[in-house]
Design an enzyme around this catalytic site. Structure first.
Site, PDB file in Angstrom:
ATOM      1  CE  LYS A  15      -2.037  -1.110   3.885  1.00 22.58           C
ATOM      2  NZ  LYS A  15      -1.297  -2.365   4.173  1.00 22.58           N
ATOM      3  NE  ARG A  90      -4.452  -1.217  10.148  1.00 21.46           N
ATOM      4  CZ  ARG A  90      -3.368  -0.780   9.501  1.00 21.46           C
ATOM      5  NH1 ARG A  90      -3.370   0.359   8.864  1.00 21.46           N
ATOM      6  NH2 ARG A  90      -2.297  -1.513   9.494  1.00 21.46           N
ATOM      7  NE  ARG A 129       7.814  -2.323   6.091  1.00 22.53           N
ATOM      8  CZ  ARG A 129       6.521  -2.161   6.316  1.00 22.53           C
ATOM      9  NH1 ARG A 129       5.746  -1.669   5.369  1.00 22.53           N
ATOM     10  NH2 ARG A 129       5.986  -2.520   7.453  1.00 22.53           N
ATOM     11  NE  ARG A 162       6.387  -0.124  10.009  1.00 23.93           N
ATOM     12  CZ  ARG A 162       5.243  -0.158   9.329  1.00 23.93           C
ATOM     13  NH1 ARG A 162       5.131   0.447   8.164  1.00 23.93           N
ATOM     14  NH2 ARG A 162       4.201  -0.784   9.826  1.00 23.93           N
ATOM     15  NE  ARG A 173       2.209  -4.738  11.240  1.00 24.15           N
ATOM     16  CZ  ARG A 173       3.220  -4.477  10.415  1.00 24.15           C
ATOM     17  NH1 ARG A 173       4.445  -4.836  10.731  1.00 24.15           N
ATOM     18  NH2 ARG A 173       3.010  -3.843   9.286  1.00 24.15           N
TER      19      ARG A 173
HETATM   20  P1  AP5 Z   1       4.840  -1.635   1.800  1.00 22.45           P
HETATM   21  O1  AP5 Z   1       4.507  -0.808   0.605  1.00 22.45           O
HETATM   22  O2  AP5 Z   1       5.625  -1.018   2.890  1.00 22.45           O
HETATM   23  O3  AP5 Z   1       3.539  -2.384   2.362  1.00 22.45           O
HETATM   24  P2  AP5 Z   1       2.292  -1.810   3.154  1.00 22.45           P
HETATM   25  O4  AP5 Z   1       1.091  -2.477   2.608  1.00 22.45           O
HETATM   26  O5  AP5 Z   1       2.316  -0.313   3.157  1.00 22.45           O
HETATM   27  O6  AP5 Z   1       2.636  -2.411   4.580  1.00 22.45           O
HETATM   28  P3  AP5 Z   1       2.558  -1.778   6.029  1.00 22.45           P
HETATM   29  O7  AP5 Z   1       3.254  -2.761   6.953  1.00 22.45           O
HETATM   30  O8  AP5 Z   1       3.096  -0.375   6.068  1.00 22.45           O
HETATM   31  O9  AP5 Z   1       1.080  -1.809   6.301  1.00 22.45           O
HETATM   32  P4  AP5 Z   1       0.402  -1.841   7.634  1.00 22.45           P
HETATM   33  O10 AP5 Z   1      -0.957  -1.609   7.166  1.00 22.45           O
HETATM   34  O11 AP5 Z   1       0.596  -3.008   8.488  1.00 22.45           O
HETATM   35  O12 AP5 Z   1       1.186  -0.714   8.474  1.00 22.45           O
HETATM   36  P5  AP5 Z   1       0.772   0.745   8.896  1.00 22.45           P
HETATM   37  O13 AP5 Z   1       1.980   1.577   8.886  1.00 22.45           O
HETATM   38  O14 AP5 Z   1      -0.432   1.201   8.153  1.00 22.45           O
HETATM   39  O15 AP5 Z   1       5.642  -2.930   1.232  1.00 22.45           O
HETATM   40  C1  AP5 Z   1       6.145  -3.906   2.131  1.00 22.45           C
HETATM   41  C2  AP5 Z   1       7.488  -4.453   1.601  1.00 22.45           C
HETATM   42  O16 AP5 Z   1       7.246  -5.193   0.400  1.00 22.45           O
HETATM   43  C3  AP5 Z   1       8.505  -3.356   1.237  1.00 22.45           C
HETATM   44  O17 AP5 Z   1       9.774  -3.793   1.575  1.00 22.45           O
HETATM   45  C4  AP5 Z   1       8.366  -3.217  -0.301  1.00 22.45           C
HETATM   46  O18 AP5 Z   1       9.573  -2.801  -0.919  1.00 22.45           O
HETATM   47  C5  AP5 Z   1       7.973  -4.632  -0.708  1.00 22.45           C
HETATM   48  N1  AP5 Z   1       7.059  -4.683  -1.846  1.00 22.45           N
HETATM   49  C6  AP5 Z   1       5.973  -3.865  -2.067  1.00 22.45           C
HETATM   50  N2  AP5 Z   1       5.338  -4.229  -3.197  1.00 22.45           N
HETATM   51  C7  AP5 Z   1       6.014  -5.313  -3.685  1.00 22.45           C
HETATM   52  C8  AP5 Z   1       5.828  -6.144  -4.846  1.00 22.45           C
HETATM   53  N3  AP5 Z   1       4.823  -5.931  -5.714  1.00 22.45           N
HETATM   54  N4  AP5 Z   1       6.696  -7.152  -5.031  1.00 22.45           N
HETATM   55  C9  AP5 Z   1       7.738  -7.370  -4.153  1.00 22.45           C
HETATM   56  N5  AP5 Z   1       7.952  -6.605  -3.044  1.00 22.45           N
HETATM   57  C10 AP5 Z   1       7.098  -5.596  -2.817  1.00 22.45           C
HETATM   58  O19 AP5 Z   1       0.270   0.500  10.397  1.00 22.45           O
HETATM   59  C11 AP5 Z   1       1.189   0.198  11.434  1.00 22.45           C
HETATM   60  C12 AP5 Z   1       0.447   0.157  12.751  1.00 22.45           C
HETATM   61  O20 AP5 Z   1      -0.142   1.449  13.027  1.00 22.45           O
HETATM   62  C13 AP5 Z   1      -0.735  -0.818  12.847  1.00 22.45           C
HETATM   63  O21 AP5 Z   1      -0.308  -2.122  13.182  1.00 22.45           O
HETATM   64  C14 AP5 Z   1      -1.569  -0.164  13.968  1.00 22.45           C
HETATM   65  O22 AP5 Z   1      -1.012  -0.406  15.234  1.00 22.45           O
HETATM   66  C15 AP5 Z   1      -1.411   1.325  13.671  1.00 22.45           C
HETATM   67  N6  AP5 Z   1      -2.463   1.813  12.759  1.00 22.45           N
HETATM   68  C16 AP5 Z   1      -2.274   2.313  11.503  1.00 22.45           C
HETATM   69  N7  AP5 Z   1      -3.455   2.665  10.956  1.00 22.45           N
HETATM   70  C17 AP5 Z   1      -4.416   2.380  11.886  1.00 22.45           C
HETATM   71  C18 AP5 Z   1      -5.818   2.484  11.888  1.00 22.45           C
HETATM   72  N8  AP5 Z   1      -6.489   2.962  10.817  1.00 22.45           N
HETATM   73  N9  AP5 Z   1      -6.485   2.097  12.996  1.00 22.45           N
HETATM   74  C19 AP5 Z   1      -5.833   1.634  14.081  1.00 22.45           C
HETATM   75  N10 AP5 Z   1      -4.487   1.479  14.123  1.00 22.45           N
HETATM   76  C20 AP5 Z   1      -3.781   1.847  13.041  1.00 22.45           C
END
Ligand code: AP5
Length: 220
Positions: A15, A90, A129, A162, A173
């Site tokens: 994402k 979410r 990552r 991270r 997660r």
């Molecule tokens: P990346 O693009 O970083 O993936 P992502 O989907 O953004 O993953 P996140 O871990 O950031 O999502 P998340 O939803 O768990 O975390 P968030 O920060 O929102 O890609 C991942 C890896 O794969 C990278 O190394 C990339 O290079 C590689 N890659 C990408 N595409 C690829 C492809 N096509 N092929 C090969 N490799 C690829 O949330 C973190 C925490 O914050 C949550 O756990 C929660 O505690 C809190 N939080 C955030 N939002 C909320 C909410 N709305 N409500 C409550 N708590 C929340």
């Protein structure tokens, strides 16, 4: 008319990677709830202190806190043309709140790209990552390595791993996603807004599919 896009997908689906490309091409601000929480943690704010406990355990931050934070962000002037939301909503409660918030701006969610990646691929993606400190650009040690180890290609800042990308936390997660976020797939499918994209394709390929579909939907 403002354009609001919600990116859905499990942790590690890509994402954040895709949001950087899409927001630049479409001229929409990229609003990542995770990035906002991490900024607050770095700035030692009360919100950051509260969020850190949940994030380190791989749990969701409570809905009321998260909704208030996104409402404030969406009310800023740069969101006048719309926004690309990454990581919010979410939960069904957050999705309903988003509808109410956007109604205040006479808007609604236009389309919900769902980046679908099987669970087995996610752990490797997250444990390999590397994220940049300055601009939250993301790399992967095998699938998308930076040109220089440990340095961001875009802004030269340091890359770090991270805290919530440890394998035990990643597994939790993913479980939390399956329990609390997966129902949103059906929610947006019922509204006819879901656009499923194969997230196992190479990064560039996912971007082209996404941009093609989005321009078709958004510009009609
Ligand atoms: P990346 O693009 O970083 O993936 P992502 O989907 O953004 O993953 P996140 O871990 O950031 O999502 P998340 O939803 O768990 O975390 P968030 O920060 O929102 O890609 C991942 C890896 O794969 C990278 O190394 C990339 O290079 C590689 N890659 C990408 N595409 C690829 C492809 N096509 N092929 C090969 N490799 C690829 O949330 C973190 C925490 O914050 C949550 O756990 C929660 O505690 C809190 N939080 C955030 N939002 C909320 C909410 N709305 N409500 C409550 N708590 C929340």
């Amino acid at each position: 008319m403002s354009v609001y896009i919600v990116l859905l997908g499990p942790p590690g689906a890509g994402k954040g990677t895709q949001a950087k490309v899409v927001s630049q091409k479409m001229g929409l601000p990229h609003i990542s709830s995770g990035d906002i929480f991490r900024e607050n943690i770095n700035n030692l704010t009360a919100l950051g202190t509260l969020a850190k406990g949940y994030m380190d355990r791989g749990e969701l931050v409570p809905d009321d806190v998260t909704i208030a934070m996104i409402q404030e962000r969406l009310s800023r002037p740069d969101c006048k043309p719309g926004a690309l939301l990454d990581g919010f909503p979410r939960t069904p409660t957050q999705a309903e709140a988003l509808e109410r918030i956007l109604l205040q701006f006479m808007g609604e969610v236009a389309i919900v790209p769902y980046i679908n990646v099987p669970e087995a691929v996610l752990v490797d993606r997250l444990t390999g990552r590397w994220t940049c400190r300055a601009g939250a650009h993301v790399f992967h040690e095998h699938f998308n390595p930076p040109q220089k180890t440990g340095i961001c290609d875009y802004d030269g800042s340091e890359l770090y791993q991270r805290d919530d990308d440890k394998s035990e936390t990643v597994s939790h997660r993913i479980r939390v996603y399956l329990q609390q976020t997966l129902p949103l797939i059906e929610y947006y499918k019922t509204q006819g807004k879901l656009l499923e994209v194969d997230g196992t394709l190479p990064i560039d390929r996912v971007s082209s599919v996404l941009l093609e579909e989005l321009s078709r939907t958004v510009t009609g």
